[in-house]
Design a protein around this motif. Sequence first.
Motif, PDB file in Angstrom:
ATOM      1  N   GLN B  70       3.532  14.513 -21.253  1.00  0.00           N
ATOM      2  CA  GLN B  70       3.136  14.352 -19.856  1.00  0.00           C
ATOM      3  C   GLN B  70       3.543  12.962 -19.388  1.00  0.00           C
ATOM      4  N   ALA B  72       3.278  11.272 -16.513  1.00  0.00           N
ATOM      5  CA  ALA B  72       2.711  11.166 -15.176  1.00  0.00           C
ATOM      6  C   ALA B  72       3.304   9.995 -14.402  1.00  0.00           C
ATOM      7  N   ASP B  73       3.504   8.865 -15.095  1.00  0.00           N
ATOM      8  CA  ASP B  73       3.982   7.672 -14.388  1.00  0.00           C
ATOM      9  C   ASP B  73       5.331   7.903 -13.734  1.00  0.00           C
ATOM     10  N   LEU B  76       4.958  11.879 -11.467  1.00  0.00           N
ATOM     11  CA  LEU B  76       3.965  12.254 -10.468  1.00  0.00           C
ATOM     12  C   LEU B  76       3.809  11.119  -9.460  1.00  0.00           C
ATOM     13  N   ASP B  78       1.437   9.032  -6.673  1.00  0.00           N
ATOM     14  CA  ASP B  78       0.061   8.556  -6.828  1.00  0.00           C
ATOM     15  C   ASP B  78      -0.944   9.652  -6.516  1.00  0.00           C
ATOM     16  N   THR B  79      -0.537  10.558  -5.655  1.00  0.00           N
ATOM     17  CA  THR B  79      -1.466  11.608  -5.307  1.00  0.00           C
ATOM     18  C   THR B  79      -1.260  12.839  -6.172  1.00  0.00           C
ATOM     19  N   GLY B  80      -0.568  12.659  -7.266  1.00  0.00           N
ATOM     20  CA  GLY B  80      -0.476  13.743  -8.234  1.00  0.00           C
ATOM     21  C   GLY B  80       0.568  14.789  -7.917  1.00  0.00           C
ATOM     22  N   LEU B  81       1.473  14.499  -6.991  1.00  0.00           N
ATOM     23  CA  LEU B  81       2.485  15.500  -6.693  1.00  0.00           C
ATOM     24  C   LEU B  81       3.702  15.293  -7.579  1.00  0.00           C
ATOM     25  N   ALA B  95       2.758  19.890 -12.598  1.00  0.00           N
ATOM     26  CA  ALA B  95       1.605  19.125 -12.125  1.00  0.00           C
ATOM     27  C   ALA B  95       1.089  18.143 -13.170  1.00  0.00           C
ATOM     28  N   ASN B  96       1.455  18.369 -14.416  1.00  0.00           N
ATOM     29  CA  ASN B  96       1.032  17.441 -15.455  1.00  0.00           C
ATOM     30  C   ASN B  96       2.108  16.427 -15.806  1.00  0.00           C
ATOM     31  N   THR B 279      -1.451  27.405  -9.050  1.00  0.00           N
ATOM     32  CA  THR B 279      -1.664  26.101  -8.417  1.00  0.00           C
ATOM     33  C   THR B 279      -1.054  26.058  -7.023  1.00  0.00           C
ATOM     34  N   GLY B 280      -0.162  26.990  -6.731  1.00  0.00           N
ATOM     35  CA  GLY B 280       0.465  26.970  -5.421  1.00  0.00           C
ATOM     36  C   GLY B 280       1.439  25.820  -5.250  1.00  0.00           C
ATOM     37  N   LEU B 281       1.640  25.060  -6.319  1.00  0.00           N
ATOM     38  CA  LEU B 281       2.497  23.878  -6.209  1.00  0.00           C
ATOM     39  C   LEU B 281       3.974  24.228  -5.985  1.00  0.00           C
ATOM     40  N   TYR B 284       5.737  23.044  -3.039  1.00  0.00           N
ATOM     41  CA  TYR B 284       6.138  21.650  -2.971  1.00  0.00           C
ATOM     42  C   TYR B 284       7.269  21.381  -3.945  1.00  0.00           C
TER      43      TYR B 284
ATOM     44  N   ASP D 264      -4.892  27.954  -3.277  1.00  0.00           N
ATOM     45  CA  ASP D 264      -3.715  27.905  -2.445  1.00  0.00           C
ATOM     46  C   ASP D 264      -3.794  28.929  -1.316  1.00  0.00           C
ATOM     47  N   HIS D 287      -0.824  19.190  -3.053  1.00  0.00           N
ATOM     48  CA  HIS D 287       0.161  19.166  -1.969  1.00  0.00           C
ATOM     49  C   HIS D 287      -0.483  19.492  -0.634  1.00  0.00           C
ATOM     50  N   ARG D 349      -4.723  11.336 -11.322  1.00  0.00           N
ATOM     51  CA  ARG D 349      -3.498  11.624 -10.598  1.00  0.00           C
ATOM     52  C   ARG D 349      -3.270  13.140 -10.523  1.00  0.00           C
ATOM     53  N   GLY D 352      -4.916  14.887  -7.793  1.00  0.00           N
ATOM     54  CA  GLY D 352      -4.518  14.579  -6.430  1.00  0.00           C
ATOM     55  C   GLY D 352      -4.695  13.110  -6.096  1.00  0.00           C
ATOM     56  N   GLY D 353      -4.928  12.293  -7.109  1.00  0.00           N
ATOM     57  CA  GLY D 353      -4.977  10.846  -6.903  1.00  0.00           C
ATOM     58  C   GLY D 353      -6.346  10.352  -6.492  1.00  0.00           C
TER      59      GLY D 353
END
Lengths: 547, 321, 328, 568
Positions: B70, B72-73, B76, B78-81, B95-96, B279-281, B284, D264, D287, D349, D352-353
């Motif tokens: 993972q 993340a840095d 992702l 800052d808001t995890g996207l 997402a991870n 997750t519906g991601l 995005y 979602d 998102h 994170r 969603g941060g």
Amino acid sequence: MPLFQLDAFSVSFADPGLPQRHRFALDTVHELSYSVEPGETVAIVGESGSGKSVSLLAATGLLDGDIRTRGRVLFRDHDLLSLPQASRRRILGKEIGFVFQDPQSNLHPFMTIGAQIEEVLTEHTSLNRTARRRRVLELLGEVGIPRPEEKAQHHPGHLSGGQRQRVMIAMAIALNPALIIADEPTTALDVSVQAGILDLLTRLQAEHGTAIVFVSHDLAVVSRIADRVVVLKGGRLVETGTRDELYENPREQYTRDLLEASRARIRPRAARDGIRIGPPLLEVTGLTKHYRRGRRTTTAIEGLDFTVGEGEIVGVVGESGSGKSTVGTIVAGLQTADAGSITLAGHPYPVGGRHRAGTTAPHLAPELRRSVQLVFQDPFASLNPRRTVFQSIAAPLEAHGWSRAAVRERVAEVARRTVVDEVLLERYPVALSGGQKQRIAIARALALGPRLVVADEPLAALDVTTQVEIIELILSLQQTLGTAFLFISHDLGVVASIAQRVIVLGPDGVAEIGRTEQVFTEPRSEYTGSLLAAIPRLDDSPAEASR
Amino acid sequence: MTVLARRTSERRPRPSRGQRGRSDGGRSRLRAFLRDRAAIAGFVLIGLVVLGAVAAPLVAAIVGHGPLEQLADEALSDTGLPISGGNGFLLGADANGRDVFVRTLYGAQVSLFVGLTSTTIALVLGTAVGLVAGYVGGRTDTVLSSFTDIALAFPFLITALSVVTLNRGPQGDDLVDPAWVVIGIVALFSWTYFARLVRGLVIELKSRAFIQAAVGSGAGRTRIILTEILPNVLPAAVIYWAVQLPANIIGEASLSFLGVGIKAPTPSWGTMIANAQQTGLYQYQPWLLLAPAISLFITILGFNLVSTQARRRFDPRSSGR
Amino acid sequence: MTSYLTTRVVRMLITVLAVVLVTFFLTQIAFSNPARNLAPPNASAETIQAIARAYGIDRPWPEQLFGYFVKGPDIQGTPTGLLNWPPSLGYSYQEQRPVTELLLEKIPATLSLAAGAFVLWIGFSVLFGVLAARRQGGVLDKITSAFSYTFLSLPTFVTGMLLIYVLFYQLSLAGFRFFPSSGYVPITESVGEWARHLILPWLTLALAEIAIFQRVIRSSVLEVVGQDYIRTAKAKGLPDRRVYFGHALSGALNPVLTLGGIELAAIIGGAVITEQVFGIDGIGRLAVSAASSGDAPVVIGITLFSAMVFVVATFAVDLITYARSSRQ
Amino acid sequence: DPGAAPKAETGEAAYGGTLKVGAIQDFNALDTQLAYWTEDWQVVRLLSRQLVTYPGSTEGIGEDTTVVPDLAESWDVSDDGLVYTFHLRDGIRYSGASDREIVADDFIYAIKRFPDPNNQVSAITYYNALLEGFVEYREKFEAEVPVGDVGAVKEFIDSNEISGLTAVDDKTLQITLTQPANDFLDVLTLNFVSPLPEEVVSQYFPDSLEYRQNYVSSGPYEIESYEPNQSIAITKVDGYDNEGDPRPAYIDRFEIDFSYSTADAVSQAIQTGTVDIGFYVSPYPAHVIQSYQDTQPENLHISPSGSQTFISINNPDESEPLTEGQEALKDLRVREALQYAINKADIVRGRGGEVSAQARSEILTSTLLGYNDIDYFATEGDEGDPEKARELLKEAGYPDLSLKLAYRVSPENEAIFTSVQSSVARAGITIDLVPIPAADYAASLEDPAKRGQWDIAQGGYSPDWQGNGSRMIVGGWLNSEFNPGYVWNGVNYHSDALNAEVEKAFAAPTAEAAEPFWQEANRIASEDVAWIPLFETIRVFPSSDRVANWTWQSLGNGPDWASLQVVD
Ligand SMILES: Nc1ncnc2c1ncn2[C@@H]1O[C@H](COP(=O)(O)OP(=O)(O)OP(=O)(O)O)[C@@H](O)[C@H]1O
Ligand SMILES: Nc1ncnc2c1ncn2[C@@H]1O[C@H](COP(=O)(O)OP(=O)(O)OP(=O)(O)O)[C@@H](O)[C@H]1O
Ligand SMILES: [Mg+2]
Ligand SMILES: [Mg+2]
């Protein structure tokens, strides 16, 4: 002006192994030209694969698949090849009727015959429902179907083969077409049925003045019906002429060969008399077999007595359903008789009782199994499509535990005896001709060195020339190996030419058993007589046949 | 006229294209098959997928992202996207913060393993049952067919949901690798189709003359089944195998969707698709969905192209269609 | 025929019975502590035991089996056991309601889903399957096969999600609000709303099935198209429409029917996921919640229901095939 | 707080309208005695009133801490702090399946139902500890009344009394405690003590479908129609007079659609205006939050919630540890190592941060009394310190620690715990994930037979009430006297020092006086790593354009539906 005319007509099939642009490499019909006058019967003859069907189907646009046609096909003054589909459809069924070889497969299994005939009327006429119905019944009556009202409601499966073919004909003549194309309309039928159909066709022709293109590989049949004959070989026209010209003065060697083969097939052989027949090998008394299906019981054979001597060929003839195959399979040990006694070289067969799981075959003593083998009617079905010729011939040997080396040797031996070329051994059945397949089936039957071979219609699926080959083979095996044959056939001519004795099975049991000459020359039963009368002969004239 | 016609429906089948006059039908068919463009395309696609599966560790080493790692840095916001590409992530991240490309390649290993194994087990099992039921017939057939019916009558997903719970030992450990549970379940629910298919074929074959000939020559039951019948039903069964394969890979995905499939975090295409959906991601980061779905598509397409072409070329029953 | 019917019915019963038995034992092993579900959250161990005792859930399996098939204890006023009249499928631990009642309540939604999908699925499969077979290798054939591969590679839950995304979300954002994304309106309430709410789920279920079925029909029509009787139909001068949709299709129907029967039953399985995605409160959704919460009576009840659907569907198909074949 | 800027300022019609709600699932419970989920509480608040309540706050969830009168107009507390006398308002009535006036006996009946074996009210623990005569009553109840017999329950309730409860008259209710409790009024804000008309509710099993279909409401709204798992319509009681009700009840009608399948799906429905708010959605996809922040921040509502997600530790005190992991976890250094090994920043994170979660290492959350605002295991950027973790493990003698982590199956949890799994791997800790189906989760953790199946497990809490609500966490879950012997909510902890501090906090006369003790207890538990806090949830709710006057409430840990308005 001719009614129907092929003008330098060629057909090629695509070879899928070739690149797209050059794929039409399989030339099947070459520059074929002939014409048909109104009211005339033209027969197209030739061996199997000579392009008889392909040329006609392609000419009328009924051959689908990846093909290319060239030349012209004129019907009256339309070129069928360049005609738009819709206009061609208006000619098919209305002006040109078709009768195909196998009425079983050519009728829709799930539609009533009435509906199938009516469809033609619906499509091409503006008759209303009741008028159409009336016409359907009329047609059925015209082609000789008894009780039309009732039969119209039947599905093809409930009709006999002859009746089905009559339905096909009813469909073809529904709109009084100018031309009927009949592609081997009688090949699938019994001699007696065949005679009926031919009569019907000639009668209709006389009544309506229809022209007929009649395809057949049987010159005897052709001689009965044709005005003119077109001979094809390898997709090319060999020769054409009136019936009499052709039969009496064939110009080409190929035509002569064809005629010769047709005669040879049914000519009693001199050699036959020289055969020494040994003591009885197979003794059958009181053979009885019933089939039970649900609550219905069919008696296939009842109280049959006969013997087959060592090295003797015994013919079994009789109409369809008379129990010929039943006798064959029982003798070959594929099913048990319900009653009676059977012995082969002193070994008794089990009668009645239990079967091996998965089959109806009883357990036979191994020596009995080795002593009797079976050759089937249809060479296409009797070889495993996924095994090579070698494997097929070797299978019985392996089953009896022969060593690998011994198998190899024995296969080579029987292949030689049955004139199977060594290069064929590694091929799959799909790459073989019908005659080759039948020879291999015989080779397989011979592998274990049986004393009796049951041959169930071994010729029925083959064309004339090939039939002659196989007959020769059987006779030579009889002579050299002393193998006895129980030769089942519906073709009396063939039986007459090879069998020492004949068993005739009639509609209600055994009609007669006797020496061949006696049965064929002075039949004791009326039934045998009627069978003999129905055989078409090469020298029948159309005039005689239709009167 | 009382005479019945003989049945001659298949008396003289029209020979298939291009087989007459060839010195060796089988080999030339093979050659034609290997030249067939559709078949080649199929092989290429399957090759690609297999290559991807095999090369997964290599790719992971090259890009420096493990399938479970993972990052993340890097991947992702800052808001995890997750990013959808760049930063060394060819197809972006999930997402991870895991590399979608690397996971898709590793996913090929799992999906192919689960799909191929379960379908093959189903093939073997179903073919065996079908052969015996069809050939032996009688009471054996009744029993085996009822058995098949019973297996078919189970609602696949519902039963699977309860079965999966069985795989937990007293220590909470999985008794067997969950991948095998999925394989087992999927196989359990797909062998029936093979059994039905094969049984039908065998019954049809049984009456054929060459089987009669084998019986007449004294061959035993096992020998007939193995040497005479099996080679004739196998092609159809194998073609059906190629049809069932994607269905089974999707079966795995459906189990994952309901939370009882391959265990997280192991990637499989099924779990990846299920995850993208849940997750519906994917809206995005479309690759979350596209990467496994396209891979699956390619696999299915590959196997289907090869199998349909193979059938066209090799099955004597098909007239080249 | 009557003896055929009786053996068939007996076999159907045996099948259903066997399925129920297997599921019974499966749930016995898989779901360890059903009383925990009956108990309210935070109930103490003693309470849970008391509940188990009261409803006989702690009894040895033979007794429970007897309870299920013959007669069990009343649970919260509901008699249990199949030999009651009307037969009782037990009591749902999770929903705290009689299973029979629960099932009867959920069946209409699932049936609506399945029936509509079935119509779409058969309709489109036949249409495209036959058309693709008619011009094998043609444009339509290529399009439909691409379509098949696509939907074969997409699980139904993804298809559903994408349909929602495009037909609901994007269209709604664009101001066109026709397709609802979820929910179910009984047909008795409003036929229009019923259909409107089910369109997307129908499509979802149908697309996957069409992907398979279209191919099946295509290949079985192709098989038939090579048959002589199709040539006869053409020789009669019939238009293609009649030849293909009349003659070829009816000749090709046998394998289609067989697979259709199996798939129709399998639709219950497909409904599990579709109902989940579209929030349709039917058998499938109930099944998932029951299976994941260890609600054994509901799991058994639903399995029984779908087994019955299966046997009835295959029986119907067999009857049709039988009727067809007896005409041959 | 941008989300709190209400549109009501524009002066649009405040009353009326319909709020459409998209939900992922049906209620867990709707019975006032059984509802114990924050979402359920949001709705139960519309359908029931209590003696006292919180009014809601536009500032944030943690700000809603003032107890105000509800059905009780006023109350007196005796000097010893043991006797509470409540004076009920005039003209209070039920609606729904009953419309009679609400009397003091209805409250007593509610409390007397608590031990019903068909019921098992979670709040029973509070009353066990505080209410005079309750323990005896409960024990007798449990001994005499069988499960599954509503008749027997009614009979027992009718013929037995709890000594601490007296209806002085129809309008006066007296409650006597065994010990003073500075949070007793807070306890009474919970919906467990809502008035119930015995003649109606005693006919049904608690929270059964019949119960829900014959729901008796004491609040401003009643149930108009209810289809389980499909939808519910809640409408304002005809002619409801909200004089004296802290719930303004602006909206006329709520329609909840339970048929959405994922967060979602609900988000899409909100974005398209198909529904106005979501329900049972936690958390909203990253998102979605991002897109709201970018394009319509005014429709995104954010508040710290005091809820925490943590990893609980299975180190049974009395019995022998069943696994090596459980053995190791008895060592504080191992627990500390876990604190250091986990990369909480990554988890945050993934949620969603910072807008949705904040990394924490303290047992109590920011909205609770006793919060110290100290990071006990501070690391750079909350990313953890794997080196330090490694060292601690080495010291403790568990260099290759391997643990089984149980979690409730859901995509969100899978994301959290695979992240934990991958971050502790940096310190050489191997984690085996044990996913457990949601409905089975609590039961599995509490099942003694399954105690060997997990070493650590997902846990989490939402305060029953804010501020002085530490009783539930430190005084309940961690206090071994309150929670003896067994794993409860996956928590098993024993510390004499903590028990002592809790004792003092309980004894304190006021909340202010209790605060230092809660702080100390919090410090003890945090430093001792009673569990491993991961993050505090920040509640983030998107809404449609139609929603105005966004108000938070502490009990529902989210929006106060009774204060929301819709504008068209
Ligand atoms: N689809 C096809 N593709 C390639 N070659 C074909 C195809 N159909 C037929 N042929 C070939 O065309 C030739 C002529 O076949 P046709 O069916 O016309 O023979 P026929 O004279 O009617 O024989 P028969 O007496 O057996 O009916 C054969 O050699 C055959 O192999
Ligand atoms: N397996 C079977 N089950 C039921 N009846 C059968 C079976 N096999 C044959 N029959 C019936 O037994 C009778 C004799 O059939 P058999 O096949 O022996 O006739 P055949 O003389 O060989 O006819 P053909 O010339 O058509 O080959 C027929 O009426 C046939 O319908
Ligand atoms: Mg021909
Ligand atoms: Mg026969």
